[in-house]
Design a protein around this motif. Structure first.
Motif, short mmCIF file in Angstrom:
data_model
loop_
_atom_site.label_atom_id
_atom_site.label_comp_id
_atom_site.label_asym_id
_atom_site.label_seq_id
_atom_site.Cartn_x
_atom_site.Cartn_y
_atom_site.Cartn_z
N THR A 84 0.83 -1.21 0.00
CA THR A 84 0.00 0.00 0.00
C THR A 84 0.86 1.25 0.00
O THR A 84 0.58 2.22 -0.72
CB THR A 84 -0.92 0.00 1.23
N VAL B 137 -3.09 -2.71 -5.33
CA VAL B 137 -3.60 -1.54 -4.60
C VAL B 137 -3.64 -0.32 -5.52
O VAL B 137 -4.59 0.48 -5.49
CB VAL B 137 -2.72 -1.27 -3.36
N GLY C 290 -6.62 -0.52 -7.66
CA GLY C 290 -7.83 -0.21 -6.90
C GLY C 290 -7.99 1.27 -6.66
O GLY C 290 -9.10 1.82 -6.76
N LEU D 263 -9.39 4.72 -0.20
CA LEU D 263 -9.11 3.30 0.07
C LEU D 263 -10.37 2.48 0.39
O LEU D 263 -10.48 1.35 -0.09
CB LEU D 263 -8.09 3.18 1.21
N PRO D 264 -11.33 3.00 1.20
CA PRO D 264 -12.54 2.19 1.42
C PRO D 264 -13.29 1.85 0.13
O PRO D 264 -13.83 0.75 -0.01
CB PRO D 264 -13.39 3.07 2.34
N MET E 187 -11.44 -0.90 -1.97
CA MET E 187 -11.48 -2.28 -1.46
C MET E 187 -12.27 -3.21 -2.38
O MET E 187 -11.99 -4.40 -2.45
CB MET E 187 -12.10 -2.30 -0.06
N ARG E 188 -13.22 -2.67 -3.09
CA ARG E 188 -14.02 -3.48 -4.01
C ARG E 188 -13.16 -4.13 -5.08
O ARG E 188 -13.42 -5.26 -5.51
CB ARG E 188 -15.10 -2.59 -4.66
N ILE F 15 -9.62 -4.27 -4.69
CA ILE F 15 -8.40 -4.80 -4.08
C ILE F 15 -8.61 -6.16 -3.46
O ILE F 15 -7.80 -7.08 -3.64
CB ILE F 15 -7.86 -3.80 -3.02
N ILE F 16 -9.70 -6.34 -2.71
CA ILE F 16 -9.84 -7.52 -1.86
C ILE F 16 -9.95 -8.84 -2.65
O ILE F 16 -9.27 -9.81 -2.29
CB ILE F 16 -11.04 -7.35 -0.91
N TYR G 172 -17.89 -8.40 -2.73
CA TYR G 172 -17.38 -7.18 -3.32
C TYR G 172 -17.61 -7.11 -4.83
O TYR G 172 -17.29 -6.08 -5.44
CB TYR G 172 -15.89 -7.03 -3.03
#
Length: 321
Positions: A93, A181, A184, A212-213, A216-217, A219-220, A288
């Motif tokens: 990150t 990251v 994303g 970042l929130p 996450m869709r 990245i995760i 996600y």
């Protein structure tokens, strides 16, 4: 007028839509069924051949499958996987933010990091960290170009095989995680950051609370795949005897010469762990990926059951007519 009833109009065959009385017959995919039967027969033949092969030594597999040495290796494998992923995600990150920075120095350093650790094989990195004492006998922290030293320790005492494996796996993962990251972060609409800046939020706070929130869709889900891949990559640290699952397996077959049965033990445990990790990975992808994945994306087993049930339902309806 009341008392007068209208007679229903009679429709002739010419008035009905073409093909209205024709039964609906599904397409017969004979080639698909033939290929499926051939694949199942080949799989059954392979399983039967392995089960009847005396050279596989299933008794040795059963003796070592739940041995204490195997569980010790599993514990090391699991904590290496978790620690390396945490290190890789945190450092990745930071590297991703540096690559998106407007500072040419930070951008160049981040590119150099990714270039080195993504451009060299992981096995080479593991061996390098395992034999780092050949390059530096002591690890020192102090002021460069002076004799001021705040910390000093022998490299062999500090970089144990487990720590060397953690550094190699974590730094290598950071190079790949940084790309995930970064993708994303770039998937978030720039207007989100501009709106946050117009409200007086600093860039660091905007990145942490706004960008970042939403990233996450993206990245995760791939990070879940990276975790599964990391679990398997821990087998490479056996070259420096990090006492993981594969290291202990090699120690056993170096003594009893039962290479194939011990590799079967390792394969069974790796498959079990990957299967367990695949459950939350599939859930995260669905969680996600809502709104972006195809509605018909289901597992092959559920699709087979659903298609069979649908065909039985259609047949029963046609028979009841």
């Amino acid at each position: 007028m009341p008392g007068i009833t209208k007679t229903p109009e009679r429709t002739t065959a010419a008035d009905r839509p073409l093909g209205a009385d024709l039964p609906i017959v599904p397409v017969r995919n004979y080639g698909r069924w033939i290929a499926a039967v051939a694949a199942v027969l080949a799989l059954v033949g392979l399983i039967g051949s392995l089960a009847r092969n005396d050279n596989l030594r299933w008794d040795v597999v059963g003796d070592y499958l739940f041995a204490d040495l195997i569980f010790d290796g599993l514990a090391t494998t699991l904590w290496l996987t978790a620690a390396a992923m945490l290190l890789g995600l945190a450092l990745g990150t930071l590297v991703a933010v540096m690559r998106l920075s407007s500072s040419p120095v930070l951008y160049a350093l981040a590119n150099a990091f990714v270039w080195v650790f993504r451009g060299t094989p992981l096995l080479v990195q593991i061996i390098f960290w395992g034999y780092a004492a050949a390059l530096y006998k002591y690890v020192k922290i102090g002021i460069p170009f002076t004799d001021v030293t705040f910390f000093q320790a022998e490299t062999n005492a500090l970089l144990t095989p487990a720590i060397a494996a953690l550094l190699a796996l974590g730094l290598n993962e950071a190079a790949y995680a940084s790309e995930i990251v970064r993708a994303g972060i770039q998937s978030v609409d720039p207007g989100q950051a501009e709106a946050a800046h117009s409200l007086g939020m600093r860039p660091a706070l905007t990145m942490r609370r706004i960008v970042l929130p939403q990233a996450m869709r993206v990245i995760i889900p791939p990070m879940g795949n990276e975790t599964i891949n990391m679990l398997k990559m821990t087998a490479l640290v056996s070259v420096i005897s990090a006492h993981d699952l594969m290291s202990n397996i090699q120690d056993v077959y170096a003594q009893n010469y039962q290479v194939i049965p011990m590799l079967v033990v390792a394969g069974i445990w790796y498959l079990a762990l990957v299967t367990l990790l695949g459950v939350p990975q599939a859930w995260l992808e669905r969680r996600y990926g809502r709104g972006t994945t195809r509605a018909g994306h289901v597992s092959p087993f559920r699709r087979l059951l659903g298609g069979t049930a649908e065909r039985f339902g259609k047949n029963s309806k046609e028979q009841s007519r």
